[in-house]
Enzyme design. Structure first.
Site, PDB file in Angstrom:
ATOM      1  N   ASP A  90      38.707  49.824  21.279  1.00 28.62           N
ATOM      2  CA  ASP A  90      37.441  50.551  21.192  1.00 28.62           C
ATOM      3  C   ASP A  90      37.423  51.346  19.888  1.00 28.62           C
ATOM      4  OD1 ASP A  90      38.938  52.793  21.535  1.00 28.62           O
ATOM      5  OD2 ASP A  90      37.986  53.439  23.375  1.00 28.62           O
ATOM      6  N   ASP A 264      35.728  46.298  31.031  1.00 27.52           N
ATOM      7  CA  ASP A 264      36.954  47.085  31.082  1.00 27.52           C
ATOM      8  C   ASP A 264      36.656  48.304  31.924  1.00 27.52           C
ATOM      9  OD1 ASP A 264      35.437  48.614  28.832  1.00 27.52           O
ATOM     10  OD2 ASP A 264      37.117  49.910  29.355  1.00 27.52           O
ATOM     11  N   CYS A 302      46.476  38.287  49.110  1.00 32.21           N
ATOM     12  CA  CYS A 302      46.841  38.560  47.723  1.00 32.21           C
ATOM     13  C   CYS A 302      48.268  38.093  47.459  1.00 32.21           C
ATOM     14  CB  CYS A 302      46.712  40.058  47.456  1.00 32.21           C
ATOM     15  SG  CYS A 302      47.183  40.544  45.780  1.00 32.21           S
ATOM     16  N   CYS A 304      50.144  39.056  44.877  1.00 33.27           N
ATOM     17  CA  CYS A 304      50.837  39.949  43.928  1.00 33.27           C
ATOM     18  C   CYS A 304      52.179  40.405  44.510  1.00 33.27           C
ATOM     19  CB  CYS A 304      49.948  41.155  43.600  1.00 33.27           C
ATOM     20  SG  CYS A 304      50.113  42.540  44.735  1.00 33.27           S
ATOM     21  N   CYS A 307      51.989  42.778  47.583  1.00 39.07           N
ATOM     22  CA  CYS A 307      51.566  42.211  48.867  1.00 39.07           C
ATOM     23  C   CYS A 307      52.546  41.171  49.398  1.00 39.07           C
ATOM     24  CB  CYS A 307      50.178  41.589  48.722  1.00 39.07           C
ATOM     25  SG  CYS A 307      48.919  42.830  48.405  1.00 39.07           S
ATOM     26  N   HIS A 333      48.898  45.475  42.109  1.00 39.83           N
ATOM     27  CA  HIS A 333      47.987  44.914  43.119  1.00 39.83           C
ATOM     28  C   HIS A 333      46.528  45.034  42.670  1.00 39.83           C
ATOM     29  CE1 HIS A 333      45.790  43.953  46.676  1.00 39.83           C
ATOM     30  NE2 HIS A 333      45.118  45.075  46.482  1.00 39.83           N
TER      31      HIS A 333
HETATM   32 ZN   LIG Z   1      48.330  42.491  46.156  1.00 41.23          ZN
END
Ligand SMILES: [Zn+2]
Length: 365
Positions: A90, A264, A302, A304, A307, A333
């Site tokens: 930015d 963003d 999920c 990730c 999880c 996550h």
């Molecule tokens: Zn997750």
């Protein structure tokens, strides 16, 4: 100049592909925020494992510490932070308005004192572009003034006109390099006619991409969407469109439906450090006592690390104990949730099923 192709459309929503000096990625895309040369609580490997191929860096933070010149001498921001993919920086304008002390805005630029040590700086359009060049940004943003909200129409108008003069100077200061680009930023508050005048001015100057700035600062989602309805159709179809600083998952879905390609927001990372998790069943506060004995994962759909390896009870324990790992797991996550949401929207647009996806998302949210 960067490459941008629109691969598929459904209504105003677009599936696109953006090619930079540090790789290509599909849009709509969410860019994790790495203000000070780090996505907080994440390693770069962890960020890329979520699927992210572009992050945002912050001119204001980096110019104060460790300084753009130091980063350039060390090989540029990509090498400094060990991030091999694309970086958008930015212009510093937004943080100067929100963080710096004793700022003074003039035609030439803005002078301010660092919030870190009180030292005096000047940020002009030319200086902002030079800093972003030193950092090695793939996508450079023109310097603009983020107009406060609410503000009288005359103040919004003169602020927008100043930003347009700064946009012209930013464009002139930008050094063309293959794979590198500069985006202009549409301002004009909540006034459709000012937004259109701003868009026309930027298109006349000619940018590689067009951002919509000055939204999600308290005006409410309905107003944000109304500004997009008025503004986005005026932007060139063959250039990427970036909605700055937005937002909640439902904001992203609504903005994609209105033709936005890039986003963003600090929300997924900041929330991860305050025990707030975004899931397919809404926002979960892991500090809540009801998770204390729950062996289930945070979000069973999920993939990730948080999880797949940990229970809600453990995440609750970490957040209650103030353990750093709690921030790390919830940040990864949340970034995975945002990445998966964007991927699901891209797949829906490609399949001609975005309208159904959007309607289902609204009903769940
Ligand atoms: Zn997750």
């Amino acid at each position: 100049m960067i490459g941008f192709q629109v691969l598929a459309c459904e209504g105003a929503a677009r599936l696109g592909r953006l090619t930079t000096a540090h790789g290509a990625f599909e849009t709509p895309v969410f860019m994790p925020v790495g203000s000070a040369g780090t996505v907080k609580a994440m390693t770069p490997e962890g960020v890329s494992a979520t699927g992210a191929r572009i992050v945002l860096g912050n001119t204001y933070h980096l110019m104060l510490r460790p300084s753009a010149e130091r980063i350039a001498a060390l090989g540029g921001l990509h090498r400094f932070m060990n991030w091999p993919y694309a970086i958008l920086t930015d212009s510093g304008g937004f943080q100067v308005m929100s963080l710096a002390a004793r700022r003074t805005i003039a035609e030439t630029g803005v002078t301010f004192r660092s919030h870190l040590d009180g030292s005096l700086y000047e940020l002009t359009p030319e200086r902002s572009i030079a800093i972003q060049h030193l950092l090695g940004a793939d996508i450079t943003m023109a310097l603009d003034e983020c107009t406060p909200y609410p503000a009288p129409r005359e103040a919004v108008e003169s602020s927008m006109e100043l930003s347009m003069r700064w946009a012209e100077r930013s464009r002139l200061a930008f050094a063309e390099r293959p794979g590198h680009s500069i985006f202009g930023i549409v301002q004009g508050g909540v006034h459709p006619d000012l937004r259109l005048r701003s868009a026309a001015k930027l298109i006349g100057i000619g940018f590689d991409g067009y951002a919509v700035g000055g939204l999600a600062i308290g005006e409410g989602q309905g107003t944000t969407f109304a500004v997009l309805d008025a503004t986005v159709p005026a932007l060139p179809e063959d250039r990427p469109r970036y909605l700055m600083g937005v937002g909640k998952p439902a904001d992203l879905v609504g903005a994609v439906a209105r033709g936005i390609d890039m986003f963003d927001c600090v929300l997924p990372t900041r929330s991860g450090r305050t025990a707030q998790a975004f899931t397919r069943r809404g926002v979960v506060n892991l500090r809540n006592a009801r998770h204390a004995d729950d062996p289930a994962p945070l979000d069973p759909e999920c993939a990730c690390p948080a999880c797949s390896g940990y229970s809600r009870a453990y995440l609750h324990h970490l957040s209650r104990a103030g353990e750093i790992l709690g921030s790390m797991l919830l940040t990864v996550h949340n970034l995975q949730y945002y990445a998966d949401l964007m991927a699901a929207m891209r797949a829906a647009i490609e399949a001609g099923a975005f309208a159904a996806f959007s309607a289902a998302f609204e009903n769940e949210g």
